[in-house]
Design a protein around this motif. Structure first.
Motif, short mmCIF file in Angstrom:
data_model
loop_
_atom_site.label_atom_id
_atom_site.label_comp_id
_atom_site.label_asym_id
_atom_site.label_seq_id
_atom_site.Cartn_x
_atom_site.Cartn_y
_atom_site.Cartn_z
N THR A 63 -4.03 11.41 -4.48
CA THR A 63 -2.57 11.40 -4.32
C THR A 63 -2.06 12.73 -3.78
O THR A 63 -1.19 12.75 -2.90
N ALA A 64 -2.60 13.83 -4.27
CA ALA A 64 -2.13 15.16 -3.86
C ALA A 64 -2.43 15.46 -2.40
O ALA A 64 -1.82 16.36 -1.81
N SER A 65 -3.33 14.71 -1.79
CA SER A 65 -3.74 14.97 -0.40
C SER A 65 -3.07 14.06 0.61
O SER A 65 -3.29 14.21 1.82
N VAL A 66 -2.27 13.11 0.16
CA VAL A 66 -1.64 12.15 1.05
C VAL A 66 -0.18 12.57 1.29
O VAL A 66 0.62 12.61 0.36
N SER A 67 0.13 12.87 2.54
CA SER A 67 1.49 13.30 2.89
C SER A 67 2.45 12.12 2.95
O SER A 67 2.04 10.96 2.96
N TRP A 104 -4.88 8.90 -7.80
CA TRP A 104 -5.35 8.25 -6.57
C TRP A 104 -4.25 7.38 -6.00
O TRP A 104 -3.52 6.73 -6.74
N THR A 105 -4.17 7.34 -4.68
CA THR A 105 -3.21 6.49 -3.98
C THR A 105 -3.97 5.42 -3.22
O THR A 105 -4.98 5.71 -2.58
N VAL A 106 -3.49 4.20 -3.31
CA VAL A 106 -4.09 3.08 -2.58
C VAL A 106 -3.52 3.09 -1.17
O VAL A 106 -2.31 2.97 -0.98
N VAL A 107 -4.39 3.27 -0.18
CA VAL A 107 -3.93 3.31 1.21
C VAL A 107 -4.23 2.00 1.95
O VAL A 107 -3.69 1.77 3.02
N ALA A 108 -5.07 1.16 1.35
CA ALA A 108 -5.35 -0.15 1.94
C ALA A 108 -5.98 -1.03 0.86
O ALA A 108 -6.61 -0.52 -0.07
N MET A 152 0.82 -1.18 0.00
CA MET A 152 0.00 0.00 0.00
C MET A 152 0.88 1.25 0.00
O MET A 152 2.08 1.16 0.18
N GLY A 153 0.25 2.38 -0.21
CA GLY A 153 1.02 3.60 -0.29
C GLY A 153 1.57 3.85 -1.69
O GLY A 153 2.48 4.65 -1.87
N LYS A 154 1.05 3.15 -2.67
CA LYS A 154 1.44 3.34 -4.06
C LYS A 154 0.27 3.95 -4.82
O LYS A 154 -0.88 3.85 -4.40
N THR A 155 0.57 4.56 -5.97
CA THR A 155 -0.53 5.12 -6.75
C THR A 155 -1.39 3.98 -7.29
O THR A 155 -0.93 2.84 -7.42
N PHE A 156 -2.63 4.31 -7.58
CA PHE A 156 -3.54 3.33 -8.14
C PHE A 156 -2.99 2.81 -9.47
O PHE A 156 -3.15 1.63 -9.81
N ALA A 157 -2.30 3.66 -10.23
CA ALA A 157 -1.71 3.23 -11.50
C ALA A 157 -0.64 2.15 -11.27
O ALA A 157 -0.56 1.18 -12.03
N GLU A 158 0.17 2.32 -10.23
CA GLU A 158 1.20 1.32 -9.91
C GLU A 158 0.57 0.00 -9.49
O GLU A 158 1.00 -1.07 -9.91
N VAL A 159 -0.45 0.09 -8.65
CA VAL A 159 -1.13 -1.12 -8.16
C VAL A 159 -1.88 -1.81 -9.29
O VAL A 159 -1.90 -3.04 -9.39
N VAL A 205 -11.75 6.96 0.53
CA VAL A 205 -11.56 7.30 1.95
C VAL A 205 -10.99 8.71 2.11
O VAL A 205 -10.33 9.03 3.10
N SER A 206 -11.28 9.57 1.15
CA SER A 206 -10.80 10.95 1.18
C SER A 206 -11.07 11.68 2.49
O SER A 206 -10.22 12.45 2.96
N PRO A 207 -12.24 11.48 3.12
CA PRO A 207 -12.50 12.19 4.38
C PRO A 207 -11.45 11.94 5.47
O PRO A 207 -11.22 12.82 6.31
#
Length: 92
Positions: A68-72, A43-47, A1-8, A23-25
């Motif tokens: 993706t732009a919102s994930v530090s 988009w980034t996959v967080v889980a 996890m922690g990769k872009t949706f394109a990578e996954v 899960v943006s909220p």
């Protein structure tokens, strides 16, 4: 996890059933994901979880995404550590 949706997406089977949770909220952003954005680097996959051990052989996959732009960097590290896994149901 922690990769872009394109990578996954490179490891996802074409014939699986996907449940994508925005899960943006969690990251203080309004939800905005739609199916046309599947596999987008915006988009980034967080889980994620699946009905098999490996995504490549799974038939049902649930994915939690955030913009993706919102994930530090710290939040990416948290995603890699599995800290957002409770945002998914994974009841297969």
């Amino acid at each position: 996890m922690g990769k872009t949706f394109a990578e996954v997406d490179q490891h996802l089977p074409d014939d699986a059933t996907y449940l994508v949770q925005d899960v943006s909220p969690i990251f203080d952003v309004d939800p905005s994901y739609n199916g046309d954005q599947f596999g987008s680097s915006q988009w980034t996959v967080v889980a994620a979880c699946a009905d098999e051990k490996w995504l490549e052989t799974s038939t049902t996959i649930e994915i939690a995404v955030a913009p993706t732009a919102s994930v530090s960097a710290a939040e990416l590290a948290s995603a890699r550590a599995g800290d957002y896994s409770d945002s998914l149901v994974c009841d297969f």
